[in-house]
Design a protein around this motif. Structure first.
Motif, PDB file in Angstrom:
ATOM      1  N   TYR A 177      53.484  -6.820  88.958  1.00 37.32           N
ATOM      2  CA  TYR A 177      53.363  -6.241  87.617  1.00 37.32           C
ATOM      3  C   TYR A 177      54.159  -4.954  87.579  1.00 37.32           C
ATOM      4  CZ  TYR A 177      51.576  -3.354  83.854  1.00 37.32           C
ATOM      5  OH  TYR A 177      51.499  -2.529  82.761  1.00 37.32           O
ATOM      6  N   ARG A 178      55.082  -4.855  86.648  1.00 31.85           N
ATOM      7  CA  ARG A 178      55.845  -3.626  86.410  1.00 31.85           C
ATOM      8  C   ARG A 178      55.847  -3.354  84.917  1.00 31.85           C
ATOM      9  NH1 ARG A 178      61.523  -3.747  89.426  1.00 31.85           N
ATOM     10  NH2 ARG A 178      61.712  -1.934  88.051  1.00 31.85           N
ATOM     11  N   ARG A 179      55.280  -2.233  84.553  1.00 29.96           N
ATOM     12  CA  ARG A 179      55.078  -1.928  83.142  1.00 29.96           C
ATOM     13  C   ARG A 179      56.376  -1.960  82.350  1.00 29.96           C
ATOM     14  NH1 ARG A 179      51.096   0.008  80.134  1.00 29.96           N
ATOM     15  NH2 ARG A 179      49.779   0.136  81.996  1.00 29.96           N
ATOM     16  N   ASP A 180      57.431  -1.398  82.905  1.00 31.04           N
ATOM     17  CA  ASP A 180      58.691  -1.337  82.166  1.00 31.04           C
ATOM     18  C   ASP A 180      59.260  -2.722  81.907  1.00 31.04           C
ATOM     19  OD1 ASP A 180      59.137  -1.672  84.903  1.00 31.04           O
ATOM     20  OD2 ASP A 180      61.079  -0.676  84.857  1.00 31.04           O
ATOM     21  N   LEU A 181      59.128  -3.625  82.882  1.00 26.04           N
ATOM     22  CA  LEU A 181      59.657  -4.974  82.710  1.00 26.04           C
ATOM     23  C   LEU A 181      58.782  -5.812  81.789  1.00 26.04           C
ATOM     24  CD1 LEU A 181      60.910  -5.744  86.332  1.00 26.04           C
ATOM     25  CD2 LEU A 181      62.203  -4.927  84.354  1.00 26.04           C
ATOM     26  N   VAL A 182      57.463  -5.588  81.837  1.00 30.25           N
ATOM     27  CA  VAL A 182      56.580  -6.270  80.892  1.00 30.25           C
ATOM     28  C   VAL A 182      56.912  -5.828  79.475  1.00 30.25           C
ATOM     29  CG1 VAL A 182      54.188  -6.500  80.101  1.00 30.25           C
ATOM     30  CG2 VAL A 182      54.707  -6.628  82.543  1.00 30.25           C
ATOM     31  N   ALA A 183      57.153  -4.527  79.301  1.00 29.98           N
ATOM     32  CA  ALA A 183      57.493  -4.002  77.977  1.00 29.98           C
ATOM     33  C   ALA A 183      58.807  -4.575  77.461  1.00 29.98           C
ATOM     34  CB  ALA A 183      57.568  -2.476  78.024  1.00 29.98           C
TER      35      ALA A 183
END
Length: 206
Positions: free
Chosen positions: A41-47
């Motif tokens: 899980y990586r917030r920037d990539l999910v965003a």
């Protein structure tokens, strides 16, 4: 409506655990894949649109110790909850807790830029199982619920208590995510009860 009793002896009699075994194989396969392609899980990539990381991040691990300790925890959960969960229900509970935990981490823990590991989802499965157990074995269910909350409270209030684990797995223990997993477990447990997916447990006949 009174459900059918899960006979733990018949469940354990043959190789009825192939779904759990398959989950372990998936853990290993994803661990190998993760060494080549980041699945955390990586917030920037999910965003940016990679929503699948909300789910995949729950099943990948940082190193061998992280992987093996969570596989052992999965097996322990399976044994503890054998009186209330058949293989189908246990697997569905794990997948549901993993997905909900990933979504809740994204929206409720904005400080988490990175996460991996199935431990939070396993806490959720234990809580969902404790709620199911509560209806057939209220004292056992309540005891399991209290023990989980006490363990997590100790981890949160005494951060030094998890330093050894953090050193062994190579990443900080995500205590806040574990609480999120508990919340996910409550949601899953309530949902399972409402849908009638859980069959009340009872002691095996003597």
């Amino acid at each position: 409506m009174k459900g059918k009793i899960i006979n733990s002896h018949s469940r354990f009699g043959g190789f009825r655990f192939w779904p759990t075994a398959l989950v372990i194989v998936v853990f290993v396969a994803l661990y190998i894949c993760h060494s080549y392609v980041d699945l955390s899980y990586r917030r920037d990539l999910v965003a940016s649109g990679q929503w699948w990381r909300l789910f995949s991040g729950q099943f990948v691990h940082n190193n061998n110790s992280h992987l093996f300790s969570n596989m052992a925890a999965l097996l322990l959960c399976r044994v503890l909850l054998s009186i209330v969960y058949g293989e189908r229900d246990f697997t569905l509970s794990l997948l549901s807790c993993a997905f909900i935990t990933g979504v809740l981490i994204h929206f409720l823990l904005p400080s988490y830029e990175y996460y991996l590991g199935v431990s939070a989802a396993l806490y959720g499965v234990l809580i969902a199982g404790a709620l199911a157990m509560w209806r057939g074995r209220p004292y056992a269910g309540a005891s399991l619920f209290v023990l989980i909350i006490a363990k997590l409270s100790l981890d949160y209030l005494v951060p030094d208590s998890v330093d050894g684990v953090s050193e062994r797995i190579g990443v900080p223990v995500a205590v806040e995510a574990h609480f999120i997993g508990v919340f996910a477990g409550v949601l899953v447990g309530v949902g399972e009860a409402a849908l009638g997916l859980i069959r009340p447990a009872a002691l095996p006949p003597e």
